[in-house]
Design a protein around this motif. Sequence first.
Motif, mmCIF file in Angstrom:
data_model
loop_
_atom_site.group_PDB
_atom_site.id
_atom_site.type_symbol
_atom_site.label_atom_id
_atom_site.label_comp_id
_atom_site.label_asym_id
_atom_site.label_seq_id
_atom_site.Cartn_x
_atom_site.Cartn_y
_atom_site.Cartn_z
ATOM 1 N N ASP A 175 24.465 32.598 39.827
ATOM 2 C CA ASP A 175 23.984 32.036 38.559
ATOM 3 C C ASP A 175 25.141 31.532 37.686
ATOM 4 O O ASP A 175 25.106 31.644 36.456
ATOM 5 N N GLY A 176 26.161 31.004 38.334
ATOM 6 C CA GLY A 176 27.279 30.446 37.606
ATOM 7 C C GLY A 176 28.365 31.437 37.223
ATOM 8 O O GLY A 176 29.428 31.036 36.742
ATOM 9 N N PHE A 177 28.103 32.732 37.438
ATOM 10 C CA PHE A 177 29.061 33.767 37.065
ATOM 11 C C PHE A 177 29.730 34.362 38.306
ATOM 12 O O PHE A 177 29.084 34.562 39.342
ATOM 13 N N VAL A 178 31.013 34.648 38.189
ATOM 14 C CA VAL A 178 31.757 35.282 39.275
ATOM 15 C C VAL A 178 31.296 36.727 39.394
ATOM 16 O O VAL A 178 31.230 37.457 38.394
ATOM 17 N N THR A 179 30.952 37.151 40.616
ATOM 18 C CA THR A 179 30.656 38.568 40.830
ATOM 19 C C THR A 179 31.947 39.282 41.210
ATOM 20 O O THR A 179 32.473 40.084 40.442
ATOM 21 N N GLU A 180 32.502 38.946 42.382
ATOM 22 C CA GLU A 180 33.755 39.577 42.832
ATOM 23 C C GLU A 180 34.304 38.804 44.009
ATOM 24 O O GLU A 180 33.703 37.833 44.479
ATOM 25 N N GLY A 181 35.460 39.244 44.506
ATOM 26 C CA GLY A 181 36.039 38.642 45.695
ATOM 27 C C GLY A 181 35.409 39.210 46.946
ATOM 28 O O GLY A 181 34.535 40.080 46.893
ATOM 29 N N THR A 182 35.867 38.736 48.096
ATOM 30 C CA THR A 182 35.275 39.193 49.351
ATOM 31 C C THR A 182 35.550 40.670 49.605
ATOM 32 O O THR A 182 34.759 41.338 50.267
ATOM 33 N N SER A 183 36.667 41.187 49.070
ATOM 34 C CA SER A 183 36.985 42.606 49.249
ATOM 35 C C SER A 183 37.771 43.128 48.052
ATOM 36 O O SER A 183 38.638 43.978 48.195
ATOM 37 N N ASN A 184 37.449 42.598 46.870
ATOM 38 C CA ASN A 184 38.209 42.972 45.678
ATOM 39 C C ASN A 184 37.420 42.660 44.420
ATOM 40 O O ASN A 184 36.476 41.864 44.436
ATOM 41 N N ASN A 185 37.819 43.268 43.321
ATOM 42 C CA ASN A 185 37.259 42.945 42.013
ATOM 43 C C ASN A 185 38.064 41.816 41.386
ATOM 44 O O ASN A 185 39.259 41.668 41.636
ATOM 45 N N ALA A 186 37.397 41.011 40.554
ATOM 46 C CA ALA A 186 37.984 39.784 40.012
ATOM 47 C C ALA A 186 38.210 39.896 38.502
ATOM 48 O O ALA A 186 37.411 40.504 37.784
ATOM 49 N N TYR A 187 39.290 39.258 38.027
ATOM 50 C CA TYR A 187 39.680 39.308 36.620
ATOM 51 C C TYR A 187 40.248 37.956 36.192
ATOM 52 O O TYR A 187 40.833 37.236 36.994
ATOM 53 N N VAL A 188 40.119 37.670 34.898
ATOM 54 C CA VAL A 188 40.853 36.564 34.288
ATOM 55 C C VAL A 188 41.523 37.087 33.024
ATOM 56 O O VAL A 188 41.118 38.111 32.461
ATOM 57 N N VAL A 189 42.548 36.376 32.602
ATOM 58 C CA VAL A 189 43.235 36.675 31.342
ATOM 59 C C VAL A 189 43.098 35.445 30.470
ATOM 60 O O VAL A 189 43.529 34.349 30.856
ATOM 61 N N ALA A 190 42.470 35.602 29.303
ATOM 62 C CA ALA A 190 42.246 34.469 28.403
ATOM 63 C C ALA A 190 42.273 34.953 26.963
ATOM 64 O O ALA A 190 41.707 36.013 26.651
ATOM 65 N N GLY A 191 42.942 34.200 26.088
ATOM 66 C CA GLY A 191 42.984 34.560 24.683
ATOM 67 C C GLY A 191 43.559 35.935 24.423
ATOM 68 O O GLY A 191 43.169 36.619 23.469
ATOM 69 N N GLY A 192 44.459 36.374 25.292
ATOM 70 C CA GLY A 192 45.077 37.678 25.128
ATOM 71 C C GLY A 192 44.264 38.843 25.652
ATOM 72 O O GLY A 192 44.680 40.000 25.527
ATOM 73 N N SER A 193 43.112 38.564 26.258
ATOM 74 C CA SER A 193 42.250 39.625 26.792
ATOM 75 C C SER A 193 42.175 39.582 28.310
ATOM 76 O O SER A 193 42.183 38.502 28.908
ATOM 77 N N ILE A 194 42.095 40.767 28.905
ATOM 78 C CA ILE A 194 41.789 40.893 30.331
ATOM 79 C C ILE A 194 40.280 41.005 30.444
ATOM 80 O O ILE A 194 39.664 41.900 29.851
ATOM 81 N N ILE A 195 39.669 40.103 31.198
ATOM 82 C CA ILE A 195 38.214 40.052 31.306
ATOM 83 C C ILE A 195 37.809 40.331 32.741
ATOM 84 O O ILE A 195 38.313 39.697 33.676
ATOM 85 N N THR A 196 36.908 41.280 32.921
ATOM 86 C CA THR A 196 36.381 41.582 34.256
ATOM 87 C C THR A 196 34.920 41.971 34.130
ATOM 88 O O THR A 196 34.485 42.504 33.096
ATOM 89 N N ARG A 197 34.173 41.710 35.159
ATOM 90 C CA ARG A 197 32.727 41.944 35.105
ATOM 91 C C ARG A 197 32.426 43.423 34.876
ATOM 92 O O ARG A 197 33.091 44.302 35.433
ATOM 93 N N ASP A 198 31.417 43.692 34.072
ATOM 94 C CA ASP A 198 31.011 45.068 33.792
ATOM 95 C C ASP A 198 30.319 45.673 35.004
ATOM 96 O O ASP A 198 29.787 44.963 35.864
ATOM 97 N N LEU A 199 30.324 47.005 35.067
ATOM 98 C CA LEU A 199 29.735 47.713 36.204
ATOM 99 C C LEU A 199 28.219 47.593 36.192
ATOM 100 O O LEU A 199 27.568 47.726 35.158
ATOM 101 N N SER A 200 27.672 47.351 37.379
ATOM 102 C CA SER A 200 26.221 47.235 37.573
ATOM 103 C C SER A 200 25.975 47.254 39.070
ATOM 104 O O SER A 200 26.888 47.478 39.865
#
Length: 284
Positions: A175-200
């Motif tokens: 749905d347009g949102f990154v879930t994760e990598g093939t064998s890893n969790n995914a992150y971006v750094v933007a505006g001074g924040s580390i952003i990663t998908r919440d647990l679910s």
Amino acid sequence: MSRMVFVNGEYVPEEAARVSVFDRGFLFADGVYEVVSVLGGKLVDFAGHMARLRRSLGALDMEMPMAEAEFLATHRDLVARNALDEGMVYTQVTRGAADRDFLFPPEGTPLSVVSFTQAAALVDKPAARRGIRIITQPDIRWGRRDIKTVQLLAASMCKMAAKKAGKDDAWMVEDGFVTEGTSNNAYVVAGGSIITRDLSHSILHGITRAAVLRLAREARMTLEERAFTVEEAKAADEAFVTSASSFVTPVIEIDGLPVGSGAPGPVAARLREIYIADARASAV
């Protein structure tokens, strides 16, 4: 010298290791796994991996086949028997062997337990120095990605798509949102924040993820646990992934576009540094 593996209570050379053709892991991918990193011959975040193993098994209505102390003993035995200084210990637990049937086997059917070592350079890793290039792929996996099952075909297909494209890995998108990598969790750094998908149920609850987020908080870095889009990732200052086998690894390109400067960034480098130091200090 042949690698020694643990199969249902016995240590055997890998060429002699056997499980039944009727094992549910083979017939239905009815099983879960864990992978524990080894640094300096010691196990990294072992208790966390055992807690997740118990959670994954419980979600599939299976009990722990051995006490945590027994798992610790077998892991240490495998490390010693194979003289493993750096690498991983993989453990797979399946619902056991029984006649093929969609119904679960009769109560009391023994679970299958297999553990093996895999030597690998984890600290001095070229990918961590140069960064990795990824593509995005549709996330076609089932709805319970939080359970660490042996159902890895979709992730494997995404990884192969990346290889065919001449890249290192893929991030899966729903749905347009990154879930994760093939064998890893995914992150971006933007505006001074580390952003990663919440647990679910949408992502694996990474043990390395938990450690990295804890260390980031201790270092007073700003965190946001929320979903982010592919567009946000491409416009980010940095991106990186975490896992037990890659620790913290920078992502420098997404779908052919450079992330930030197109080189590994300072946030990923700092997190990798403090994660490795913490892992070495706390390994058992």
